[in-house]
Design a protein around this motif. Structure first.
Motif, PDB file in Angstrom:
ATOM      1  N   PRO A 156     -42.081  25.181 -22.994  1.00 56.79           N
ATOM      2  CA  PRO A 156     -42.170  25.201 -24.461  1.00 56.79           C
ATOM      3  C   PRO A 156     -41.197  24.205 -25.088  1.00 56.79           C
ATOM      4  O   PRO A 156     -40.065  24.051 -24.626  1.00 56.79           O
ATOM      5  CB  PRO A 156     -41.794  26.647 -24.814  1.00 56.79           C
ATOM      6  CG  PRO A 156     -42.150  27.439 -23.599  1.00 56.79           C
ATOM      7  CD  PRO A 156     -41.849  26.533 -22.436  1.00 56.79           C
ATOM      8  N   SER A 157     -41.657  23.535 -26.133  1.00 53.16           N
ATOM      9  CA  SER A 157     -40.811  22.558 -26.811  1.00 53.16           C
ATOM     10  C   SER A 157     -39.592  23.239 -27.433  1.00 53.16           C
ATOM     11  O   SER A 157     -39.645  24.409 -27.801  1.00 53.16           O
ATOM     12  CB  SER A 157     -41.625  21.834 -27.885  1.00 53.16           C
ATOM     13  OG  SER A 157     -42.711  21.135 -27.305  1.00 53.16           O
ATOM     14  N   PRO A 158     -38.478  22.509 -27.573  1.00 55.42           N
ATOM     15  CA  PRO A 158     -37.228  23.110 -28.047  1.00 55.42           C
ATOM     16  C   PRO A 158     -37.121  23.097 -29.571  1.00 55.42           C
ATOM     17  O   PRO A 158     -37.280  22.059 -30.202  1.00 55.42           O
ATOM     18  CB  PRO A 158     -36.159  22.216 -27.430  1.00 55.42           C
ATOM     19  CG  PRO A 158     -36.814  20.883 -27.310  1.00 55.42           C
ATOM     20  CD  PRO A 158     -38.287  21.120 -27.122  1.00 55.42           C
ATOM     21  N   THR A 159     -36.823  24.246 -30.146  1.00 55.96           N
ATOM     22  CA  THR A 159     -36.594  24.340 -31.584  1.00 55.96           C
ATOM     23  C   THR A 159     -35.132  24.662 -31.904  1.00 55.96           C
ATOM     24  O   THR A 159     -34.770  24.770 -33.067  1.00 55.96           O
ATOM     25  CB  THR A 159     -37.509  25.407 -32.203  1.00 55.96           C
ATOM     26  OG1 THR A 159     -37.362  26.644 -31.493  1.00 55.96           O
ATOM     27  CG2 THR A 159     -38.972  24.970 -32.125  1.00 55.96           C
ATOM     28  N   HIS A 160     -34.307  24.806 -30.870  1.00 54.70           N
ATOM     29  CA  HIS A 160     -32.862  25.000 -31.009  1.00 54.70           C
ATOM     30  C   HIS A 160     -32.166  24.098 -29.991  1.00 54.70           C
ATOM     31  O   HIS A 160     -32.710  23.837 -28.910  1.00 54.70           O
ATOM     32  CB  HIS A 160     -32.448  26.453 -30.737  1.00 54.70           C
ATOM     33  CG  HIS A 160     -32.994  27.444 -31.720  1.00 54.70           C
ATOM     34  ND1 HIS A 160     -32.269  27.900 -32.790  1.00 54.70           N
ATOM     35  CD2 HIS A 160     -34.205  28.049 -31.791  1.00 54.70           C
ATOM     36  CE1 HIS A 160     -33.005  28.761 -33.484  1.00 54.70           C
ATOM     37  NE2 HIS A 160     -34.184  28.859 -32.890  1.00 54.70           N
ATOM     38  N   ALA A 161     -30.955  23.665 -30.292  1.00 54.56           N
ATOM     39  CA  ALA A 161     -30.198  22.844 -29.344  1.00 54.56           C
ATOM     40  C   ALA A 161     -29.955  23.591 -28.034  1.00 54.56           C
ATOM     41  O   ALA A 161     -29.897  22.976 -26.966  1.00 54.56           O
ATOM     42  CB  ALA A 161     -28.866  22.422 -29.969  1.00 54.56           C
ATOM     43  N   SER A 162     -29.843  24.919 -28.108  1.00 52.99           N
ATOM     44  CA  SER A 162     -29.627  25.707 -26.890  1.00 52.99           C
ATOM     45  C   SER A 162     -30.806  25.587 -25.924  1.00 52.99           C
ATOM     46  O   SER A 162     -30.631  25.638 -24.705  1.00 52.99           O
ATOM     47  CB  SER A 162     -29.390  27.176 -27.237  1.00 52.99           C
ATOM     48  OG  SER A 162     -30.490  27.717 -27.942  1.00 52.99           O
ATOM     49  N   HIS A 163     -32.025  25.417 -26.465  1.00 50.34           N
ATOM     50  CA  HIS A 163     -33.197  25.205 -25.609  1.00 50.34           C
ATOM     51  C   HIS A 163     -33.056  23.885 -24.842  1.00 50.34           C
ATOM     52  O   HIS A 163     -33.379  23.808 -23.653  1.00 50.34           O
ATOM     53  CB  HIS A 163     -34.472  25.153 -26.445  1.00 50.34           C
ATOM     54  CG  HIS A 163     -34.782  26.408 -27.200  1.00 50.34           C
ATOM     55  ND1 HIS A 163     -35.647  26.424 -28.273  1.00 50.34           N
ATOM     56  CD2 HIS A 163     -34.356  27.683 -27.042  1.00 50.34           C
ATOM     57  CE1 HIS A 163     -35.744  27.646 -28.740  1.00 50.34           C
ATOM     58  NE2 HIS A 163     -34.962  28.426 -28.017  1.00 50.34           N
ATOM     59  N   VAL A 164     -32.597  22.843 -25.543  1.00 52.05           N
ATOM     60  CA  VAL A 164     -32.408  21.542 -24.900  1.00 52.05           C
ATOM     61  C   VAL A 164     -31.357  21.653 -23.801  1.00 52.05           C
ATOM     62  O   VAL A 164     -31.548  21.160 -22.677  1.00 52.05           O
ATOM     63  CB  VAL A 164     -31.971  20.476 -25.926  1.00 52.05           C
ATOM     64  CG1 VAL A 164     -31.856  19.105 -25.263  1.00 52.05           C
ATOM     65  CG2 VAL A 164     -32.941  20.411 -27.100  1.00 52.05           C
ATOM     66  N   TYR A 165     -30.243  22.312 -24.126  1.00 53.45           N
ATOM     67  CA  TYR A 165     -29.156  22.460 -23.155  1.00 53.45           C
ATOM     68  C   TYR A 165     -29.650  23.196 -21.913  1.00 53.45           C
ATOM     69  O   TYR A 165     -29.342  22.814 -20.779  1.00 53.45           O
ATOM     70  CB  TYR A 165     -27.989  23.205 -23.799  1.00 53.45           C
ATOM     71  CG  TYR A 165     -26.746  23.236 -22.946  1.00 53.45           C
ATOM     72  CD1 TYR A 165     -25.847  22.163 -22.963  1.00 53.45           C
ATOM     73  CD2 TYR A 165     -26.459  24.326 -22.127  1.00 53.45           C
ATOM     74  CE1 TYR A 165     -24.704  22.180 -22.177  1.00 53.45           C
ATOM     75  CE2 TYR A 165     -25.321  24.351 -21.340  1.00 53.45           C
ATOM     76  CZ  TYR A 165     -24.448  23.283 -21.368  1.00 53.45           C
ATOM     77  OH  TYR A 165     -23.328  23.294 -20.583  1.00 53.45           O
TER      78      TYR A 165
END
Length: 346
Positions: A156-165
């Motif tokens: 799933p695409s990231p909607t928060h920086a924590s998802h990217v991390y």
């Protein structure tokens, strides 16, 4: 690799100068890869002129290199560097929807863009993101920025920086943390090289909105029928999938509960994606709400975050209610069906 993080505000104060962006902008000029917030999802940015930089995007994501990337700019004046033969109606759309969640496919100009960005095509997708942090970062870097979503390919695409991390820590040079994104689903992709402008990917700008500005707009056959190869960035492979298999259920709340009961009788731990209106009516191992039916924009904004939340739960499968195809519902259902690999229960 040490992934740096820079925390900025959420982009609501347009007068902010964002001094924190000088270092990530410098890294982009040095052909490193930096994630940053847009109004749709977090993007994974690199210098669109550099083969070296763009390769790092594909390496970090694990993305197939025959999948083209969207190029982000901060000013319409920068278009002349990368595209040519722009139709008049495209300028009307820019005036109406840029900055914003609309990508325009236009004829590529010259050889400045990395051929990896375009996957060898003679066209390129361009957009101007509607987020002050993104615009300031692109301005400071002073190069067009190629940027797919900043997630591991297929997730799933990231909607928060924590998802990217979570997905890319140690694989990229840095993350600009600008808080939660707004729209939640990616930009609409419109092919401006066809006789009638063609939607290749539904997104934050609806077909109805486009037609209110330029008249007739058609939809790519790959979105309507299986068996047609999609032509849009981000649409060629399965995307947006959490760890557990996803099934989209058509048929109303009572039918959805019947399917839940069937799987639970088999001993399956069922996760359910539903709306706030239907939460009291559904009973399963784990039920997570994703916005409201009365405002589908709330569903779009939360969809990827909810799909990621299921990865934190002890479940065997995910059943999702279906949504109306009106307006942004087209984009929501497109992403849900991609997450499900088109697995539907009727």
């Amino acid at each position: 690799m040490n992934t740096k993080q820079w925390i900025v505000d959420d982009g609501t104060d347009l007068s902010t100068t964002y001094p924190q962006l000088s270092q990530p902008a410098q890294l982009l000029r040095e052909n490193e890869v930096v994630a940053f917030p847009t109004e749709t999802v977090y993007g994974l940015g690199a210098n669109a002129f550099s083969d070296e930089a763009v390769r790092k995007i594909y390496e970090a994501k694990g993305r197939p290199s025959d999948n083209p990337l969207i190029v982000h700019i901060a000013s319409i004046s920068k278009l002349d560097e990368i595209v040519q033969d722009i139709p008049e109606y495209a300028y009307k759309l820019m005036n109406e929807f840029w900055p914003g969640p609309l990508t325009l496919i236009l004829p590529k100009k010259g050889n400045k863009l990395s051929t990896i960005v375009t996957a060898g095509l003679d066209t390129v997708g361009v957009r101007m993101p509607n987020h002050p942090v993104a615009l300031k970062l692109i301005q400071e870097a002073d190069v067009p920025i190629a940027a797919p979503s900043a997630n591991k390919s297929g997730k799933p695409s990231p909607t928060h920086a924590s998802h990217v991390y979570h997905d890319l820590n140690g694989k990229i040079s840095g993350i600009v943390d600008g808080g939660a994104t707004g729209v939640g689903v990616e930009s609409t992709v419109l092919d401006c090289t066809t006789t009638v402008p063609t939607i290749l990917r539904p997104g934050g700008v609806t077909k109805e909105q486009l037609e209110s500005v330029i008249g007739e707009v058609t939809i790519d056959q790959a979105l309507l029928e299986e068996g047609h190869a999609p032509k849009s960035p981000g649409m060629k492979y399965t995307h947006y999938a959490p760890n557990a298999p996803v099934f989209v259920v058509h048929g109303g709340v009572s039918f959805l509960q019947e399917i839940i009961d069937q799987y639970q009788k088999e001993g399956k731990k069922v996760g359910v994606l539903t709306t706030e209106e239907h939460l009291p009516l559904l009973h399963a191992h784990k039920v997570i709400t994703c916005g409201t039916l009365t405002n589908l924009q709330t569903v779009a904004a939360q969809l990827y975050d909810v799909l990621r939340k299921f990865d934190e739960e002890d479940i065997d499968l995910i059943l999702s209610e279906s949504f109306p195809y009106d307006g942004v519902g087209e984009a929501i259902m497109n992403r849900l069906l991609k997450a499900a690999g088109n697995k539907v229960i009727k």
